[in-house]
Design a protein around this motif. Structure first.
Motif, PDB file in Angstrom:
ATOM      1  N   GLU A  68       0.798  -1.268  -0.099  1.00 49.48           N
ATOM      2  CA  GLU A  68       0.039  -0.218   0.085  1.00 49.48           C
ATOM      3  C   GLU A  68       0.831   1.375  -0.067  1.00 49.48           C
ATOM      4  OE1 GLU A  68      -2.667  -0.228   3.300  1.00 49.48           O
ATOM      5  OE2 GLU A  68      -3.803  -1.893   2.491  1.00 49.48           O
ATOM      6  N   LYS A  69       1.877   0.951   0.766  1.00 53.19           N
ATOM      7  CA  LYS A  69       2.645   2.266   0.757  1.00 53.19           C
ATOM      8  C   LYS A  69       3.524   2.561  -0.586  1.00 53.19           C
ATOM      9  CE  LYS A  69       6.719   4.143   3.577  1.00 53.19           C
ATOM     10  NZ  LYS A  69       7.747   3.988   4.546  1.00 53.19           N
ATOM     11  N   TYR A  70       3.897   1.364  -1.218  1.00 59.85           N
ATOM     12  CA  TYR A  70       4.401   1.508  -2.767  1.00 59.85           C
ATOM     13  C   TYR A  70       3.358   2.100  -3.660  1.00 59.85           C
ATOM     14  CZ  TYR A  70       5.661   0.071  -7.265  1.00 59.85           C
ATOM     15  OH  TYR A  70       5.755  -0.163  -8.657  1.00 59.85           O
ATOM     16  N   HIS A  71       2.156   1.550  -3.493  1.00 60.48           N
ATOM     17  CA  HIS A  71       1.177   2.169  -4.415  1.00 60.48           C
ATOM     18  C   HIS A  71       1.105   3.686  -4.266  1.00 60.48           C
ATOM     19  CE1 HIS A  71       0.035  -1.457  -6.642  1.00 60.48           C
ATOM     20  NE2 HIS A  71      -0.088  -2.341  -5.331  1.00 60.48           N
ATOM     21  N   HIS A  72       0.929   4.114  -2.995  1.00 60.23           N
ATOM     22  CA  HIS A  72       0.499   5.469  -2.765  1.00 60.23           C
ATOM     23  C   HIS A  72       1.691   6.355  -3.054  1.00 60.23           C
ATOM     24  CE1 HIS A  72      -0.769   8.932  -0.385  1.00 60.23           C
ATOM     25  NE2 HIS A  72       0.559   8.884   0.048  1.00 60.23           N
ATOM     26  N   CYS A  73       3.058   5.757  -3.005  1.00 59.60           N
ATOM     27  CA  CYS A  73       4.031   6.799  -3.509  1.00 59.60           C
ATOM     28  C   CYS A  73       4.101   6.785  -5.059  1.00 59.60           C
ATOM     29  CB  CYS A  73       5.554   6.132  -2.896  1.00 59.60           C
ATOM     30  SG  CYS A  73       5.578   6.190  -1.115  1.00 59.60           S
ATOM     31  N   ASN A  74       3.693   5.648  -5.452  1.00 58.51           N
ATOM     32  CA  ASN A  74       3.954   5.481  -7.071  1.00 58.51           C
ATOM     33  C   ASN A  74       2.719   6.325  -7.525  1.00 58.51           C
ATOM     34  OD1 ASN A  74       4.786   4.566  -9.365  1.00 58.51           O
ATOM     35  ND2 ASN A  74       3.817   2.717  -9.381  1.00 58.51           N
ATOM     36  N   TYR A  75       1.700   5.937  -7.284  1.00 56.49           N
ATOM     37  CA  TYR A  75       0.630   6.896  -7.745  1.00 56.49           C
ATOM     38  C   TYR A  75       0.548   8.435  -7.763  1.00 56.49           C
ATOM     39  CZ  TYR A  75      -1.465   2.541  -9.407  1.00 56.49           C
ATOM     40  OH  TYR A  75      -1.841   1.293  -9.967  1.00 56.49           O
ATOM     41  N   ALA A  76       0.853   8.639  -6.225  1.00 59.89           N
ATOM     42  CA  ALA A  76       1.279  10.012  -6.172  1.00 59.89           C
ATOM     43  C   ALA A  76       2.179  10.732  -6.855  1.00 59.89           C
ATOM     44  CB  ALA A  76       1.602  10.199  -4.724  1.00 59.89           C
ATOM     45  N   SER A  77       3.278  10.165  -7.356  1.00 60.09           N
ATOM     46  CA  SER A  77       4.191  10.581  -8.171  1.00 60.09           C
ATOM     47  C   SER A  77       3.346  10.854  -9.739  1.00 60.09           C
ATOM     48  CB  SER A  77       5.394   9.766  -8.400  1.00 60.09           C
ATOM     49  OG  SER A  77       5.151   8.713  -8.801  1.00 60.09           O
ATOM     50  N   LEU A  78       2.704   9.783 -10.199  1.00 62.10           N
ATOM     51  CA  LEU A  78       2.107   9.814 -11.357  1.00 62.10           C
ATOM     52  C   LEU A  78       0.982  10.832 -11.502  1.00 62.10           C
ATOM     53  CD1 LEU A  78       1.451   6.026 -11.950  1.00 62.10           C
ATOM     54  CD2 LEU A  78       3.110   7.524 -13.252  1.00 62.10           C
ATOM     55  N   GLU A  79       0.477  11.084 -10.174  1.00 64.59           N
ATOM     56  CA  GLU A  79      -0.579  12.061 -10.382  1.00 64.59           C
ATOM     57  C   GLU A  79      -0.097  13.467 -10.404  1.00 64.59           C
ATOM     58  OE1 GLU A  79      -3.193  11.416  -6.932  1.00 64.59           O
ATOM     59  OE2 GLU A  79      -4.288   9.821  -7.720  1.00 64.59           O
ATOM     60  N   ALA A  80       1.075  13.452  -9.734  1.00 68.12           N
ATOM     61  CA  ALA A  80       1.844  15.100  -9.781  1.00 68.12           C
ATOM     62  C   ALA A  80       2.349  15.259 -11.285  1.00 68.12           C
ATOM     63  CB  ALA A  80       2.995  14.874  -8.797  1.00 68.12           C
ATOM     64  N   ASN A  81       2.808  13.892 -11.704  1.00 66.68           N
ATOM     65  CA  ASN A  81       3.299  14.420 -13.031  1.00 66.68           C
ATOM     66  C   ASN A  81       2.180  14.831 -14.158  1.00 66.68           C
ATOM     67  OD1 ASN A  81       6.036  13.817 -12.496  1.00 66.68           O
ATOM     68  ND2 ASN A  81       5.624  11.468 -12.808  1.00 66.68           N
ATOM     69  N   GLN A  82       0.908  13.876 -13.970  1.00 69.30           N
ATOM     70  CA  GLN A  82      -0.132  14.313 -14.618  1.00 69.30           C
ATOM     71  C   GLN A  82      -0.786  15.663 -14.426  1.00 69.30           C
ATOM     72  OE1 GLN A  82      -2.971  11.101 -14.042  1.00 69.30           O
ATOM     73  NE2 GLN A  82      -1.921   9.708 -15.254  1.00 69.30           N
ATOM     74  N   SER A  83      -0.610  16.149 -12.966  1.00 68.51           N
ATOM     75  CA  SER A  83      -0.832  17.396 -12.748  1.00 68.51           C
ATOM     76  C   SER A  83      -0.188  18.562 -13.268  1.00 68.51           C
ATOM     77  CB  SER A  83      -0.972  17.700 -11.386  1.00 68.51           C
ATOM     78  OG  SER A  83      -1.470  18.831 -11.085  1.00 68.51           O
ATOM     79  N   ASN A  84       1.192  18.307 -13.357  1.00 68.40           N
ATOM     80  CA  ASN A  84       2.232  19.126 -14.172  1.00 68.40           C
ATOM     81  C   ASN A  84       1.894  18.999 -15.471  1.00 68.40           C
ATOM     82  OD1 ASN A  84       3.288  19.798 -11.525  1.00 68.40           O
ATOM     83  ND2 ASN A  84       4.771  18.078 -11.770  1.00 68.40           N
ATOM     84  N   GLN A  86      -0.865  18.537 -17.264  1.00 69.23           N
ATOM     85  CA  GLN A  86      -2.173  19.481 -17.616  1.00 69.23           C
ATOM     86  C   GLN A  86      -1.706  20.930 -17.517  1.00 69.23           C
ATOM     87  OE1 GLN A  86      -5.116  17.955 -15.203  1.00 69.23           O
ATOM     88  NE2 GLN A  86      -5.210  15.956 -16.222  1.00 69.23           N
ATOM     89  N   ASP A  87      -1.370  21.104 -16.359  1.00 73.16           N
ATOM     90  CA  ASP A  87      -0.878  22.737 -16.191  1.00 73.16           C
ATOM     91  C   ASP A  87       0.073  23.143 -17.298  1.00 73.16           C
ATOM     92  OD1 ASP A  87      -2.211  22.767 -13.652  1.00 73.16           O
ATOM     93  OD2 ASP A  87      -0.498  22.313 -12.385  1.00 73.16           O
ATOM     94  N   ASN A  88       0.992  22.484 -17.503  1.00 75.09           N
ATOM     95  CA  ASN A  88       1.744  23.031 -18.808  1.00 75.09           C
ATOM     96  C   ASN A  88       1.231  23.147 -20.126  1.00 75.09           C
ATOM     97  OD1 ASN A  88       4.090  22.949 -17.072  1.00 75.09           O
ATOM     98  ND2 ASN A  88       4.600  20.990 -17.661  1.00 75.09           N
ATOM     99  N   TYR A  89       0.152  22.087 -20.154  1.00 77.03           N
ATOM    100  CA  TYR A  89      -0.813  22.383 -21.387  1.00 77.03           C
ATOM    101  C   TYR A  89      -1.611  23.458 -21.323  1.00 77.03           C
ATOM    102  CZ  TYR A  89      -4.308  20.753 -25.044  1.00 77.03           C
ATOM    103  OH  TYR A  89      -4.679  20.916 -26.188  1.00 77.03           O
ATOM    104  N   HIS A  90      -2.297  23.738 -20.134  1.00 80.48           N
ATOM    105  CA  HIS A  90      -3.065  24.856 -20.097  1.00 80.48           C
ATOM    106  C   HIS A  90      -2.261  26.299 -20.321  1.00 80.48           C
ATOM    107  CE1 HIS A  90      -6.666  22.959 -18.908  1.00 80.48           C
ATOM    108  NE2 HIS A  90      -6.303  22.281 -17.883  1.00 80.48           N
ATOM    109  N   GLU A  91      -0.978  26.173 -19.781  1.00 83.69           N
ATOM    110  CA  GLU A  91      -0.293  27.597 -19.903  1.00 83.69           C
ATOM    111  C   GLU A  91       0.237  27.495 -21.376  1.00 83.69           C
ATOM    112  OE1 GLU A  91       1.639  30.702 -18.800  1.00 83.69           O
ATOM    113  OE2 GLU A  91       0.456  29.313 -17.521  1.00 83.69           O
ATOM    114  N   TYR A  92       0.436  26.438 -22.000  1.00 82.87           N
ATOM    115  CA  TYR A  92       0.500  26.505 -23.568  1.00 82.87           C
ATOM    116  C   TYR A  92      -0.429  27.091 -24.323  1.00 82.87           C
ATOM    117  CZ  TYR A  92       0.779  24.549 -28.217  1.00 82.87           C
ATOM    118  OH  TYR A  92       0.451  24.353 -29.674  1.00 82.87           O
ATOM    119  N   LEU A  93      -1.778  26.655 -23.851  1.00 84.25           N
ATOM    120  CA  LEU A  93      -3.011  27.284 -24.688  1.00 84.25           C
ATOM    121  C   LEU A  93      -3.099  28.682 -24.500  1.00 84.25           C
ATOM    122  CD1 LEU A  93      -5.643  24.364 -23.797  1.00 84.25           C
ATOM    123  CD2 LEU A  93      -4.419  24.680 -26.155  1.00 84.25           C
TER     124      LEU A  93
END
Length: 227
Positions: A68-84, A86-93
């Motif tokens: 569970e700890k592994y999944h939390h760390c792994n998916y948190a990083s993935l969500e952070a990357n996805q959030s970054n 999306q933010d970069n894409y909105h800034e690009y638009l």
């Protein structure tokens, strides 16, 4: 003799492959245990054989908590990357929209693509162009005044230099011309004194006319030296 380097490839012999798996599996589990003890690290090791048999080691009390700890760390990083992302894409638009707006404004200032503009937009564009022209003319006038002032300063400097050269030339010319002797050292010769010393006397115009008349009366002609 030392042990030779083992080539990393699949062992074709089934028995040898099973023996090697058992030895290296035990060694890997031992290394995981030593790492958890020596470094106080949380280690979880999962091994599946080619037959699907499970071998595991977990340094914590529960393998599920570690997972569970592994999944939390792994998916948190993935969500952070996805959030970054999306933010970069909105800034690009946003930047893309700004660039398109600036390009359209530039074309309008050049008198292009004016059809879609309304009367209000055209009035605003006209006012903007007039303001720009006023500013350009003001800057041009100021630049011309500055250049004129610089030229006047250069003219004054040239006039001063010309006057200085003229004075130096006059001084040099005056120094090269010899000075005339003063009149005090010589006495002018008087006409009366000179003529009296040489035995001449002043002859008036009446006497000359009388001589001419007498000569004409005597000879009937005027001598050549009297003409």
């Amino acid at each position: 003799m030392g042990r030779g380097k083992v080539e990393l490839k699949r062992i074709e012999n089934k028995i040898n492959r099973q023996v090697t798996f058992a030895k290296r599996r035990n060694g890997l589990l031992k290394k995981a245990y030593e790492l958890s003890i020596l470094c106080d690290a949380e280690v979880a090791l999962i091994i599946f054989s080619n037959r699907g048999k499970l071998f595991e080691f977990c340094s914590s009390s529960s393998m599920m908590k570690t997972l569970e700890k592994y999944h939390h760390c792994n998916y948190a990083s993935l969500e952070a990357n996805q959030s970054n992302t999306q933010d970069n894409y909105h800034e690009y638009l946003k930047l893309k929209a700004k660039v398109e707006l600036l390009q359209r404004s530039q074309r309008n200032l050049l008198g292009e693509d004016l059809g879609p503009l309304s009367i209000k937009d055209l009035g605003h564009l006209e006012h903007q162009v007039e303001s720009s022209l006023t500013q350009i003319r003001s800057t041009k006038t100021q630049s011309m005044m500055n250049q004129l002032a610089e030229l006047q300063q250069k003219e004054l400097a040239l006039v001063d230099a010309n006057n200085l050269l003229k004075m130096k030339l006059e001084e040099r010319t005056a120094a090269t011309i010899p000075q005339q002797p003063a009149l005090g050292f010589f006495q002018p010769v008087g006409v009366n004194s000179t003529t009296s010393q040489l035995g001449f006397h002043h002859v008036g115009s009446g006497e000359i006319n009388a001589e001419v008349s007498s000569a004409h009366n005597i000879n009937g002609f005027i001598p050549g030296w009297m003409l």
